[in-house]
Design a protein around this motif. Structure first.
Motif, PDB file in Angstrom:
ATOM      1  N   PRO A  21      51.998  69.125  44.528  1.00 28.42           N
ATOM      2  CA  PRO A  21      51.658  67.705  44.605  1.00 28.42           C
ATOM      3  C   PRO A  21      51.633  67.213  46.050  1.00 28.42           C
ATOM      4  N   GLN A  22      50.667  66.338  46.343  1.00 29.24           N
ATOM      5  CA  GLN A  22      50.519  65.845  47.711  1.00 29.24           C
ATOM      6  C   GLN A  22      51.490  64.701  47.980  1.00 29.24           C
ATOM      7  N   ILE A  23      52.198  64.793  49.090  1.00 30.17           N
ATOM      8  CA  ILE A  23      53.116  63.716  49.484  1.00 30.17           C
ATOM      9  C   ILE A  23      52.611  63.126  50.797  1.00 30.17           C
ATOM     10  N   SER A  24      52.200  61.859  50.753  1.00 35.65           N
ATOM     11  CA  SER A  24      51.667  61.184  51.931  1.00 35.65           C
ATOM     12  C   SER A  24      52.721  60.267  52.535  1.00 35.65           C
ATOM     13  N   VAL A  25      52.665  60.145  53.863  1.00 33.11           N
ATOM     14  CA  VAL A  25      53.661  59.360  54.600  1.00 33.11           C
ATOM     15  C   VAL A  25      52.964  58.158  55.229  1.00 33.11           C
ATOM     16  N   LEU A  26      53.311  56.945  54.773  1.00 34.17           N
ATOM     17  CA  LEU A  26      52.620  55.735  55.235  1.00 34.17           C
ATOM     18  C   LEU A  26      52.897  55.435  56.707  1.00 34.17           C
ATOM     19  N   ALA A  27      54.073  55.799  57.200  1.00 36.86           N
ATOM     20  CA  ALA A  27      54.382  55.537  58.607  1.00 36.86           C
ATOM     21  C   ALA A  27      53.614  56.471  59.538  1.00 36.86           C
ATOM     22  N   GLY A  28      52.952  57.479  58.948  1.00 37.87           N
ATOM     23  CA  GLY A  28      52.123  58.359  59.768  1.00 37.87           C
ATOM     24  C   GLY A  28      52.937  59.483  60.384  1.00 37.87           C
ATOM     25  N   HIS A  29      52.484  59.927  61.570  1.00 37.75           N
ATOM     26  CA  HIS A  29      53.134  61.045  62.259  1.00 37.75           C
ATOM     27  C   HIS A  29      53.939  60.471  63.416  1.00 37.75           C
ATOM     28  N   MET A  30      55.230  60.265  63.185  1.00 39.65           N
ATOM     29  CA  MET A  30      56.077  59.689  64.225  1.00 39.65           C
ATOM     30  C   MET A  30      56.687  60.800  65.077  1.00 39.65           C
ATOM     31  N   ALA A  31      57.022  60.431  66.320  1.00 35.98           N
ATOM     32  CA  ALA A  31      57.642  61.401  67.227  1.00 35.98           C
ATOM     33  C   ALA A  31      58.896  61.961  66.567  1.00 35.98           C
ATOM     34  N   GLY A  32      59.050  63.282  66.637  1.00 33.67           N
ATOM     35  CA  GLY A  32      60.241  63.905  66.060  1.00 33.67           C
ATOM     36  C   GLY A  32      60.062  64.365  64.632  1.00 33.67           C
ATOM     37  N   ASP A  33      58.946  64.001  63.992  1.00 28.59           N
ATOM     38  CA  ASP A  33      58.747  64.335  62.575  1.00 28.59           C
ATOM     39  C   ASP A  33      57.877  65.576  62.347  1.00 28.59           C
ATOM     40  N   ASP A  40      57.054  71.626  57.528  1.00 26.83           N
ATOM     41  CA  ASP A  40      57.861  72.417  56.592  1.00 26.83           C
ATOM     42  C   ASP A  40      57.727  71.915  55.157  1.00 26.83           C
ATOM     43  N   LEU A  41      57.607  70.597  54.970  1.00 33.27           N
ATOM     44  CA  LEU A  41      57.510  70.045  53.608  1.00 33.27           C
ATOM     45  C   LEU A  41      56.060  69.857  53.179  1.00 33.27           C
ATOM     46  N   ASP A  42      55.126  70.251  54.027  1.00 39.33           N
ATOM     47  CA  ASP A  42      53.702  70.098  53.734  1.00 39.33           C
ATOM     48  C   ASP A  42      53.368  68.653  53.377  1.00 39.33           C
ATOM     49  N   LEU A  43      53.686  67.732  54.301  1.00 38.26           N
ATOM     50  CA  LEU A  43      53.419  66.308  54.101  1.00 38.26           C
ATOM     51  C   LEU A  43      52.072  65.938  54.694  1.00 38.26           C
ATOM     52  N   THR A  44      51.506  64.859  54.191  1.00 38.92           N
ATOM     53  CA  THR A  44      50.211  64.378  54.675  1.00 38.92           C
ATOM     54  C   THR A  44      50.415  63.012  55.333  1.00 38.92           C
ATOM     55  N   PRO A  45      50.569  62.974  56.665  1.00 40.27           N
ATOM     56  CA  PRO A  45      50.785  61.685  57.316  1.00 40.27           C
ATOM     57  C   PRO A  45      49.508  60.855  57.355  1.00 40.27           C
ATOM     58  N   MET A  46      49.643  59.541  57.098  1.00 42.70           N
ATOM     59  CA  MET A  46      48.526  58.608  57.250  1.00 42.70           C
ATOM     60  C   MET A  46      48.576  58.110  58.698  1.00 42.70           C
ATOM     61  N   LEU A  47      47.729  58.661  59.559  1.00 42.94           N
ATOM     62  CA  LEU A  47      47.804  58.374  60.986  1.00 42.94           C
ATOM     63  C   LEU A  47      47.356  56.935  61.251  1.00 42.94           C
ATOM     64  N   ASN A  48      48.170  56.195  62.009  1.00 43.10           N
ATOM     65  CA  ASN A  48      48.004  54.755  62.164  1.00 43.10           C
ATOM     66  C   ASN A  48      47.486  54.308  63.528  1.00 43.10           C
ATOM     67  N   SER A  49      47.453  55.219  64.488  1.00 41.86           N
ATOM     68  CA  SER A  49      47.086  54.810  65.852  1.00 41.86           C
ATOM     69  C   SER A  49      46.484  56.009  66.582  1.00 41.86           C
ATOM     70  N   VAL A  50      45.866  55.730  67.708  1.00 39.24           N
ATOM     71  CA  VAL A  50      45.297  56.810  68.518  1.00 39.24           C
ATOM     72  C   VAL A  50      46.418  57.731  69.002  1.00 39.24           C
ATOM     73  N   ASP A  51      47.569  57.152  69.333  1.00 39.22           N
ATOM     74  CA  ASP A  51      48.722  57.971  69.736  1.00 39.22           C
ATOM     75  C   ASP A  51      49.120  58.954  68.634  1.00 39.22           C
ATOM     76  N   GLN A  52      49.143  58.457  67.396  1.00 41.79           N
ATOM     77  CA  GLN A  52      49.536  59.338  66.288  1.00 41.79           C
ATOM     78  C   GLN A  52      48.497  60.426  66.048  1.00 41.79           C
TER      79      GLN A  52
END
Ligand SMILES: *Cc1c(COP(=O)(O)O)cnc(C)c1O
Length: 349
Positions: free
Chosen positions: A77-89, A95-107
């Motif tokens: 099952p797909q697990i998406s992260v609304l905060a996106g790809h934050m530093a340190g994550d 490892d958990l095969d998460l799908t970050p929702m990228l929120n900014s050019v930095d991300q």
């Protein structure tokens, strides 16, 4: 029973997911939002029940919240992260095969550099001004980003619970303007957007509160019940006061039940002197102030001392209680304390 028991009906959550899935337009997939420990109800148990009902995509707010989900769901099952790809994550996302929702050019830069080839989605801001790329940023990076084939492009409505609000149509138009013609699945609707109608559904909907029995999905089955144990009862004379600050004064002789549950358990202090508890179908007013661990209830009119009183149940929904407290069902649910025993009904064996 020493502590209060929060009754959580997993079959009702599953039924609400299926009902929202049927409401979604033809060809639209229905995900499930389980951030904040599934709105306070226990993410591990809730996602197993939802997976059993057929849900395959889940959303959390923060990467850390996905640990419990991946344990409960296993791979797939797909697990998406609304905060996106934050530093340190990055390690957790990998490892958990998460799908970050990228929120900014930095991300986007962080994701492409630290985990090239790893799945991701994109969140666009269409007028809420909270998370996501602005139109100009999207225009600058869309070609580059789309070449890496995102799993999803999404946005979020600010006023979906107010069907007549002009911002809904504005955000819908802006979402079309930013995404029409791209070959990537799109998502705009949370619970309120599903209720707004099929033009808001796109390829994937993201209901949260509707799964847990809350407005504005009026057809939702109730999910939560909360009965609080009575610790002791006492008679007070006319003119005596009850609780901190002498917050309530008996106008006539009264019988007061002291009940286990306070603001440390999510019974907001704004319920003081306003909420009603229930002995079956008989209302009993909460009198005086809500304290940390206790509330006091006028039971003068009951024929006997009850063992427990209901604060959420057939006579009073989460939204009813929220109205009394001057807040929303989301805040009541996510405040319900960790001190309660959770008693799950139904769900996967
Ligand atoms: C919380 C949230 C949802 C779910 O919203 P509900 O109103 O609970 O259905 C969906 N999408 C995003 C981006 C959210 O933050």
């Amino acid at each position: 029973m020493a502590s209060a028991t929060l009754m959580i009906d997993l079959d009702a959550i599953a039924a609400n997911w299926r009902a929202l899935d049927r409401l979604s337009a033809n060809g639209t997939q229905t995900a499930a939002v389980v951030k904040a420990d599934a709105y306070g109800l226990g993410a591990g148990r809730v996602v197993r029940a939802l997976a059993e009902a057929g849900a395959r995509r889940f959303f959390v707010a923060l990467a850390q919240e996905a640990v419990v989900l991946r344990q409960a769901l296993g791979p797939g099952p797909q697990i998406s992260v609304l905060a996106g790809h934050m530093a340190g994550d990055s390690a957790l996302i990998h490892d958990l095969d998460l799908t970050p929702m990228l929120n900014s050019v930095d991300q986007i830069t962080r994701h492409f550099e630290s985990l090239p080839g790893h799945p991701f989605g994109i969140q666009l801001d269409t007028g809420m001004n909270r998370l996501g790329l602005e139109a100009a940023e999207w225009a600058a990076v869309a070609g580059h980003v789309l070449a890496a084939t995102p799993e999803l492009v999404m946005s979020h409505l600010a006023c979906g619970d107010d069907p007549g609000h002009p911002l809904n149509a504005d955000q819908l138009a802006q979402f079309h303007y930013l995404t029409d013609g791209i070959a990537v699945p799109r998502s705009l609707a949370a619970t309120a957007g599903i209720v707004l109608g099929p033009e808001y559904h796109f390829d994937l909907t993201r209901p949260g509160i509707g799964l847990y029995g809350g407005r504005p999905f009026d057809a939702a089955l109730p999910v939560v019940a909360l009965a609080l144990p009575v610790i002791q009862c006492r008679e007070v004379a006319a003119g005596e006061t009850v609780g901190y600050g002498g917050g309530w004064t008996a106008e006539a002789p009264a019988v007061i039940a002291t009940v286990a549950g306070g603001y440390a358990d999510g019974l907001l202090r704004s319920l003081s002197n306003r909420a009603v508890l229930w002995d079956g179908d008989v209302p009993c007013p909460l009198v005086g102030r809500v304290s940390m661990d206790l509330i006091t209830v006028d039971i003068s009119h009951l024929p006997r001392e009850p063992d427990r009183l209901d604060i959420i149940g057939p006579a009073q929904s989460v939204d009813d209680l929220a109205d009394v407290a001057g807040t929303i069902g989301y805040e009541i649910l996510t405040s319900l304390g960790a001190r309660y025993r959770r008693d799950y009904r139904g769900g996967a064996a």
